[in-house]
Design a protein around this motif. Structure first.
Motif, PDB file in Angstrom:
ATOM      1  N   ARG A  98       0.824  -1.210   0.000  1.00 26.90           N
ATOM      2  CA  ARG A  98       0.000   0.000   0.000  1.00 26.90           C
ATOM      3  C   ARG A  98       0.855   1.255   0.000  1.00 26.90           C
ATOM      4  N   THR A  99       1.902   1.256   0.809  1.00 28.99           N
ATOM      5  CA  THR A  99       2.789   2.414   0.879  1.00 28.99           C
ATOM      6  C   THR A  99       3.489   2.640  -0.452  1.00 28.99           C
ATOM      7  N   SER A 100       3.987   1.574  -1.059  1.00 31.15           N
ATOM      8  CA  SER A 100       4.704   1.744  -2.329  1.00 31.15           C
ATOM      9  C   SER A 100       3.761   2.173  -3.444  1.00 31.15           C
ATOM     10  N   LEU A 101       2.544   1.659  -3.460  1.00 36.42           N
ATOM     11  CA  LEU A 101       1.578   2.093  -4.468  1.00 36.42           C
ATOM     12  C   LEU A 101       1.204   3.560  -4.264  1.00 36.42           C
ATOM     13  N   SER A 102       1.069   3.969  -3.012  1.00 34.00           N
ATOM     14  CA  SER A 102       0.787   5.382  -2.724  1.00 34.00           C
ATOM     15  C   SER A 102       1.937   6.258  -3.197  1.00 34.00           C
ATOM     16  N   MET A 103       3.158   5.814  -2.949  1.00 41.14           N
ATOM     17  CA  MET A 103       4.327   6.576  -3.366  1.00 41.14           C
ATOM     18  C   MET A 103       4.373   6.686  -4.894  1.00 41.14           C
TER      19      MET A 103
END
Length: 132
Positions: A27-32
């Motif tokens: 989720r964090t990497s997709l948000s980034m």
């Protein structure tokens, strides 16, 4: 013949926790990556906004700077995703063997530091645009 003691059942909560950790990294990497795309396109938006404003001077440097920062954010999201998968597989193998896992803080700390640095760069870029 001596009876072999049965192996204790593996606690599934550890596997679920490892999976939740993987999903939070994803989720964090997709948000980034998504935010990086927005930042990369923000320069084009500012340029289009400047074209419509009477007497506005178009700053090509702003557009290329936001493109560079945005691409860097997308690349960092990809790297964070790959690190997440590597950490998950390592932890899953350790749990399958009954070995303890080593919850290294290096990955999350690197993610937080890099996000803070990118945030600082974005503040500088936006501040330069607003003060011009």
């Amino acid at each position: 013949m001596t009876p072999v003691a049965p192996r204790p059942a593996r606690d599934a909560r550890y596997d679920w926790a490892a999976e939740r950790t993987l999903l939070s990294w994803v989720r964090t990497s997709l948000s980034m990556m998504g935010f990086g795309f927005v930042v990369a396109r923000f320069g084009a938006f500012l340029r289009a906004l400047g074209i419509t404003a009477p007497g506005a001077v178009i700053d090509e440097g702003q557009s290329s700077a936001s493109m560079g920062v945005g691409l860097l954010m997308v690349a960092f999201g990809i790297v964070a995703n790959l690190v997440a998968v590597q950490r998950y597989l390592y932890n899953h193998r350790a749990l399958s063997r009954g070995e303890p896992i080593d919850p290294s803080p290096a990955g999350p700390a690197a993610l937080a530091i890099f996000a803070a640095l990118l945030g600082g760069v974005m503040v500088l870029l936006l501040g330069r645009t607003l003060l011009s």
